[in-house]
Scaffold this motif. Structure first.
Motif, short mmCIF file in Angstrom:
data_model
loop_
_atom_site.label_atom_id
_atom_site.label_comp_id
_atom_site.label_asym_id
_atom_site.label_seq_id
_atom_site.Cartn_x
_atom_site.Cartn_y
_atom_site.Cartn_z
N UNK A 163 0.83 -1.20 0.00
CA UNK A 163 0.00 0.00 0.00
C UNK A 163 0.87 1.26 0.00
N UNK A 164 1.95 1.23 0.77
CA UNK A 164 2.87 2.37 0.79
C UNK A 164 3.41 2.68 -0.59
N UNK A 165 3.87 1.62 -1.27
CA UNK A 165 4.51 1.80 -2.57
C UNK A 165 3.49 2.18 -3.64
N UNK A 166 2.36 1.46 -3.67
CA UNK A 166 1.36 1.69 -4.72
C UNK A 166 0.63 3.01 -4.52
N UNK A 167 0.08 3.22 -3.31
CA UNK A 167 -0.68 4.44 -3.07
C UNK A 167 0.23 5.67 -3.01
N UNK A 168 1.33 5.56 -2.24
CA UNK A 168 2.24 6.69 -2.14
C UNK A 168 2.85 7.04 -3.48
N UNK A 169 3.34 6.03 -4.19
CA UNK A 169 3.93 6.28 -5.52
C UNK A 169 2.91 6.81 -6.51
N UNK A 170 1.70 6.23 -6.47
CA UNK A 170 0.66 6.67 -7.40
C UNK A 170 0.26 8.12 -7.18
N UNK A 171 0.18 8.54 -5.93
CA UNK A 171 -0.19 9.92 -5.64
C UNK A 171 0.91 10.90 -6.04
N UNK A 178 -2.62 18.78 -7.56
CA UNK A 178 -1.83 19.61 -6.65
C UNK A 178 -1.63 18.97 -5.28
N UNK A 179 -2.66 18.28 -4.80
CA UNK A 179 -2.59 17.71 -3.45
C UNK A 179 -1.91 16.34 -3.43
N UNK A 180 -1.36 15.92 -4.56
CA UNK A 180 -0.79 14.58 -4.66
C UNK A 180 0.32 14.30 -3.66
N UNK A 181 1.24 15.25 -3.52
CA UNK A 181 2.37 15.04 -2.61
C UNK A 181 1.90 15.01 -1.15
N UNK A 182 1.05 15.95 -0.78
CA UNK A 182 0.51 15.97 0.57
C UNK A 182 -0.23 14.66 0.87
#
Length: 280
Positions: free
Chosen positions: A225-233, A242-246
């Motif tokens: 989840x960290x890799x898929x969700x964090x990377x995807x955002x 714009x809010x992807x990094x946050x």
């Protein structure tokens, strides 16, 4: 009759681990409270930008405290211990040296502070404290080595943390402007990489033990989840969200807190797992 109460060391270990989760809640709550404040128009594009809002005190305090906790928590596996120590050192840097991105949404911006003066004071203090910490760690390891010799991986870990500290000293002294401009983002990337590494190492460690296969599956779910969700955002940020990094930062932080709670439950009764590193 065996005393069912935990030893003081195990009890302290439990509450130290739980304190780290409380610090995450503190930081995320402060960010949410700032968003709900009168006149605040939106979320900032990164948690780091909240340094320049009324969240500043909580931002710095929570990251420095979290970093210290990560450093002092001792894992059984030397690689995990190193990942925690490096992540902790970098968390302190993230908390003390602000990002170059100023706040844009808050009703009470703190964008006019003297960043260079704060960095000069804070970083010198952190570097001195870090040097004392490395020396103390070496002395403790030497004293412990009189009873049980350090393994090669533990020696490597101590050298790696000393090298990271020395790199910071050289960068700060030789190129102060570049340090102020780039060290926050560099440290933040390293911090998140360390967090992911800790989860990955635990998933691998539990996979190799028959009595912890179920835990390995849970840790693997968190890691994925960290890799898929964090990377995807983060990718979404490149494409205009714009809010992807946050959102990626919040997701990874929340998932790490969830992992930490699961691991705390795993280690609740006996403390850290027995060490595997017994070789020279």
């Amino acid at each position: 009759m065996t005393d069912p109460r935990p030893g003081r060391s195990v009890e302290t270990y439990r509450f130290l681990r739980l304190a780290m989760v409380v610090l995450v809640v503190l930081l995320l709550t402060a960010v949410l409270r700032e968003r709900l404040a009168d006149g605040t128009r939106c979320f900032e594009t990164t948690i780091s930008a909240y340094y320049f809002t009324p969240v500043q005190g909580v931002f710095t305090a929570s990251l420095v405290a979290l970093g210290v906790c990560m450093i002092v928590i001792k894992a059984a596996d030397a690689a995990e211990d190193l990942a925690l120590a490096i992540g902790g050192m970098l968390a302190v840097v993230v908390g003390l040296v602000p990002t170059s991105e100023r706040a844009r949404c808050t009703a009470s911006p703190l964008n006019d502070i003297d960043v260079a003066a704060r960095v000069d004071n804070n970083v010198w203090s952190a570097l001195l404290a870090g040097a004392v910490g490395v020396i103390v760690a070496a002395l403790v390891a030497q004293r412990r080595g009189q009873l049980s010799p350090m393994t090669r991986r533990h020696r490597s870990g101590l050298l790696a943390t000393a090298a990271l500290l020395l790199t910071g000293v050289v960068w700060f002294v030789a190129w102060r402007d570049g340090f102020i401009a780039h060290v926050h983002n560099t440290a933040a990337i390293g911090l998140f990489a360390s967090v992911v590494a800790v989860v990955a190492l635990n998933a691998w460690e539990c996979r190799s033990r028959d009595d912890r296969r179920t835990l390995s599956g849970r840790y693997l779910v968190v890691l994925t989840a960290m890799i898929v969700l964090g990377g995807g955002l983060i990718v979404a940020r490149w494409f205009g969200f714009e809010a992807g990094l946050l959102a990626a930062e919040v997701v990874v932080i929340a998932l790490f807190a969830a992992f930490w709670l699961v691991q705390t439950d795993e280690l609740w009764d006996d403390g850290p797992r027995p060490p595997r590193d017994t070789g020279p």
